[in-house]
Scaffold this motif. Structure first.
Motif, short mmCIF file in Angstrom:
data_model
loop_
_atom_site.label_atom_id
_atom_site.label_comp_id
_atom_site.label_asym_id
_atom_site.label_seq_id
_atom_site.Cartn_x
_atom_site.Cartn_y
_atom_site.Cartn_z
N GLU A 107 0.80 -1.24 -0.08
CA GLU A 107 -0.04 0.12 -0.15
C GLU A 107 0.73 1.29 -0.03
O GLU A 107 0.71 2.22 -0.70
N GLN A 108 1.88 1.23 0.92
CA GLN A 108 2.91 2.31 1.02
C GLN A 108 3.51 2.50 -0.51
O GLN A 108 3.59 3.90 -0.55
N ARG A 109 3.89 1.59 -1.19
CA ARG A 109 4.42 1.86 -2.74
C ARG A 109 3.37 2.21 -3.80
O ARG A 109 3.87 2.31 -4.85
N GLN A 110 2.12 2.38 -3.26
CA GLN A 110 0.78 2.53 -4.02
C GLN A 110 0.89 1.61 -5.35
O GLN A 110 0.78 1.88 -6.54
N VAL A 111 1.28 0.23 -5.18
CA VAL A 111 1.52 -0.54 -6.29
C VAL A 111 0.13 -0.68 -6.91
O VAL A 111 -0.02 -0.90 -8.02
N PRO A 114 -3.35 3.60 -9.81
CA PRO A 114 -4.67 3.14 -9.70
C PRO A 114 -4.61 1.52 -9.81
O PRO A 114 -5.66 1.01 -9.48
N VAL A 115 -3.96 1.09 -10.73
CA VAL A 115 -3.78 -0.27 -10.95
C VAL A 115 -2.14 -0.77 -10.95
O VAL A 115 -1.66 0.00 -11.16
N PRO A 116 -1.94 -2.10 -10.57
CA PRO A 116 -0.67 -2.20 -10.81
C PRO A 116 -0.10 -2.38 -12.22
O PRO A 116 -0.65 -2.87 -13.21
N ALA A 307 0.36 3.24 -22.23
CA ALA A 307 -0.80 3.92 -22.61
C ALA A 307 -2.04 3.45 -21.63
O ALA A 307 -3.06 4.34 -21.40
N ASP A 308 -1.96 2.26 -21.10
CA ASP A 308 -3.22 1.76 -20.31
C ASP A 308 -2.79 2.25 -18.94
O ASP A 308 -3.84 2.24 -18.10
N TYR A 309 -1.66 2.67 -18.41
CA TYR A 309 -1.41 2.93 -17.22
C TYR A 309 -1.51 4.49 -16.93
O TYR A 309 -1.79 5.04 -16.08
N LEU A 310 -0.41 5.10 -17.58
CA LEU A 310 -0.19 6.66 -17.27
C LEU A 310 -1.29 7.54 -17.15
O LEU A 310 -1.40 8.28 -16.38
#
Length: 702
Positions: A107-111, A114-116, A307-310
């Motif tokens: 959780e701390q690393r924000q994995v 919004p999505v891994p 493109a799906d993440y950023l």
């Protein structure tokens, strides 16, 4: 050809870390029987032999059924009384602690924010891994992050190596592996525990001993005695109730990768090992592959992944309604960004700098034309993005930390390893003891007198030198580590009581003799007509004996009261620091009154004896008690500051390094703040930089 029974027997024997001879001895069968069953020369084992082998291998219910079935038999149902397993509670407690720790870290690393990021891998070249017959895997071992446990279980040997370049997602994978395996764990399965291999020196300590030591560092309750005479941690490792997840083979000190691989090959422990590609490949080419281990290589992120993440990480708008569109277009065109934004580390840095910071536009990345420039920019912009206006003040502190860790050859920011200078330690001890003695003299005597000032200066000087030398001697033999014990009334006495008592006798005698000599010299300096006669030698001898026996008794009492830290003592850096502070202050709380009362009584007995021998003795209970308090408090201060981990933390992290401007005065708050901002991560009882690349970057800064 080996039968199915023989293949199962060999697989489970290797998993248990047993040779054929050891299995035969444990099962009380002949070595020729075991060898014949594994090779297929014997194909009709007796029922008793199969049961003895299953018991010796500690097979689960399903595994026993499979083994008996392979032997063409059905095991008769035998109802046995439930046996108490002394390690069961330790295993369950460890499971809860490990799961809670790594869930918080994820959780701390924000994995998941919004999505891994997609982490995928492919099977490594055949020259980097053992043969499939030894591995016990038939299917291709490619997969993605949510399949890591499934892929691991396809490997019959339960030994998997994960390779990837810097920032490729190895740490994310190990965290997810631990959490997924714990979520699907059967009660009989081992608990997966992450160990950071950078702290292992294979030439100094065997793998099993090192694993046990790391467990007690991060989980102090495992220092309690185990059923075999060692610690609970050692018992868990030896009985394979811990599954080692060995992160960072590449972080082992230069020149030790081949010895480390050889040491790993001396065991058959199930494990998961991660490494950068080059270091592991060189070790394999110089020695051999990791025995019975499958090997996979992490794949680069694709343009579609980006493109799906950023765009999902920000609400900023740009051309076409997407602030990241120019960057993604450049990546599609195959520019330098396409080479850099292929690892989760670089993508995470870019996201933190441009998506999470209001006044930064990712289009600035197009101003750089070389991959190295882009990487340096992302690494260098991370701290300003995280700390904002405070970055200029914080960056030198982080740089000092990185340089300090590089000098030590480690990635662990351990609160008890901020310095080992005997000169700084001796200076701090001398000042502390001198000031304490001055204050006590003023309180007990009712004001400062010339003799008291002279004595405080001289005893501070002598104590500083003595304990500075003692500190240097101790550190040269073994590093000062945090205590893993607490004090309670019903501790266990034993051999350590005598050894500690003798140590206290020797060291206390030296300090007492020095005290008697300094006391006489203080009188000589400020008292006209005082002569250094033979009576001074009597004083030196008396103080040496009294302080020696007093210190010996204190050390023995403390040793008898020691007990392992309880389960509630957290293995986090703050938790271990607080536990050590309580332990050390409790030690001083016992040491001072016991020592003071003993000195008062012992000097009274000695004074009576000397009077009977017609020596002129000036003694009173009040003066003797004051003497004991001065000696106890001064000795306690000196011992704590020079010979305990918490004392060294006070000397360096709370006094010396802040005084010289290398670290802030509020060190605990600084480290915790860096952790919450994502600059540092927690790895058990220590901090680490979020990634080794960040440590390398800060270590190169002026």
């Amino acid at each position: 050809m080996a039968s199915q029974f023989g293949l199962l027997l060999r697989q489970w024997r290797q998993r248990a870390g047993l040779s054929q001879e050891a299995l035969a001895q444990r099962a009380a069968v002949g070595i020729r029987t075991v060898r014949g069953l594994e090779t297929g020369e014997r194909t009709d084992p007796r029922m008793g032999t199969v049961r003895a082998l299953a018991d010796a291998l500690e097979l689960t219910g399903a595994e026993r059924v499979e083994l008996f079935s392979a032997a063409g038999r059905d095991e008769p149902l035998v109802v046995e009384p439930v046996r108490f397993d002394p390690l069961h509670e330790a295993v369950e407690t460890l499971k809860v602690a490990v799961e809670a720790r790594w869930r918080r870290e994820e959780e701390q690393r924000q994995v998941h924010d919004p999505v891994p990021l997609p982490v995928r891998w492919d099977e490594a070249p055949a020259t980097w891994m053992d043969s499939r017959l030894n591995i016990g895997a038939d299917a291709v071992l490619g997969g993605r992050l949510d399949q890591v446990v499934e892929v691991y279980r396809r490997v019959g040997s339960r030994r998997l190596v994960v390779l990837g370049r810097a920032g490729a997602g190895k740490t994310v994978l190990t965290t997810r592996f631990v959490l997924d395996l714990l979520g699907a764990r059967n009660p009989a399965d081992p608990v997966p525990v992450i160990f950071h291999l950078g702290a292992w020196h294979p030439g100094r300590l065997g793998l099993r001993d090192w694993l046990a030591g790391q467990l007690t560092r991060d989980h102090p309750f495992l220092a309690a005695p185990g059923p075999g005479g060692g610690t609970l941690a050692a018992a868990l490792v030896d009985s394979q109730r811990v599954l080692p997840v060995l992160d960072g083979f590449d972080e082992i000190a230069a020149g030790l990768h081949r010895p480390a691989l050889n040491a790993l090959n001396t065991t058959t422990l199930p494990l998961l090992l991660t490494s950068r590609v080059d270091e592991y490949r060189d070790a394999v080419e110089g020695t051999d592959v990791l025995t019975s281990a499958a090997t996979v290589v992490l794949a680069d992120l694709t343009c579609d992944d980006l493109a799906d993440y950023l765009p999902r990480t920000t609400r900023k708008t740009g051309p076409g309604g997407n602030a990241w569109k120019p960057v993604l277009d450049e990546v599609r065109n195959g520019g330098p960004l396409a080479e850099v934004l292929t690892t989760p580390l670089m993508v995470a840095l870019a996201r933190r700098i441009y998506s999470d910071t209001p006044d930064h536009d990712p289009i600035a990345l197009l101003d750089f034309h070389e991959p190295e420039q882009i990487e340096r920019h992302l690494l260098g912009s991370f701290i300003p993005a995280v700390y904002g206006a405070h970055a200029e003040r914080v960056q030198p502190w982080l740089s000092h930390l990185a340089v300090h860790l590089t000098r030590l050859g480690t990635h662990d920011v351990a609160w008890w390893r901020f310095g080992t200078s005997s000169a700084v330690t001796g200076l701090t001890v001398g000042v502390a003891v001198g000031v304490a003695d001055l204050v006590l003299e003023a309180v007990l005597v009712g004001g400062l007198v010339a003799r008291g000032v002279a004595f405080a200066v001289m005893i501070g000087l002598v104590t500083g030198v003595l304990f500075g030398v003692a500190h240097r001697y101790v550190v040269s033999r073994t590093p000062i580590e945090p205590v893993r014990t607490r004090l309670r009334l019903r501790g266990r006495a034993g051999r350590r009581v005598w050894s500690r008592g003798l140590l206290g006798l020797a060291f206390g005698g030296a300090v007492g003799a020095a005290y008697g000599l300094v006391r006489a010299m203080a009188y000589w300096l400020v008292t006209p007509g005082f002569e250094m006669t033979a009576g001074v030698l009597v004083d030196v001898g008396v103080f040496g004996l009294v302080f020696g026996f007093g210190a010996g008794m204190v050390f023995a009492v403390v040793a008898a009261m020691e007990a392992p830290l309880d389960v509630r003592s957290a293995g986090s850096p703050d938790g271990l620091l607080a536990a050590n502070r309580r332990a050390v202050l409790g030690l001083v709380g016992v040491m001072v009154p016991v020592f003071a009362v003993f000195v008062a009584g012992a000097t009274g007995v000695v004074a009576s004896g000397l009077t009977a021998l017609r020596f002129v003795v000036v003694w009173s209970p009040t003066t003797a008690l004051a003497l004991g308090l001065v000696g106890g408090i001064g000795g306690g201060l000196a011992y704590v500051l020079s010979l305990t981990a918490w004392g060294q933390w006070v000397v360096f992290a709370r006094i010396w390094l802040p005084l010289t401007g290398k670290l802030p005065w509020g060190m605990p708050a600084f480290l915790d703040d860096a952790y919450r901002r994502g600059v540092l991560r927690r790895a058990g009882a220590v901090y680490q930089f979020r990634h080794a690349r960040l440590q390398e970057h800060f270590a190169r800064l002026p």
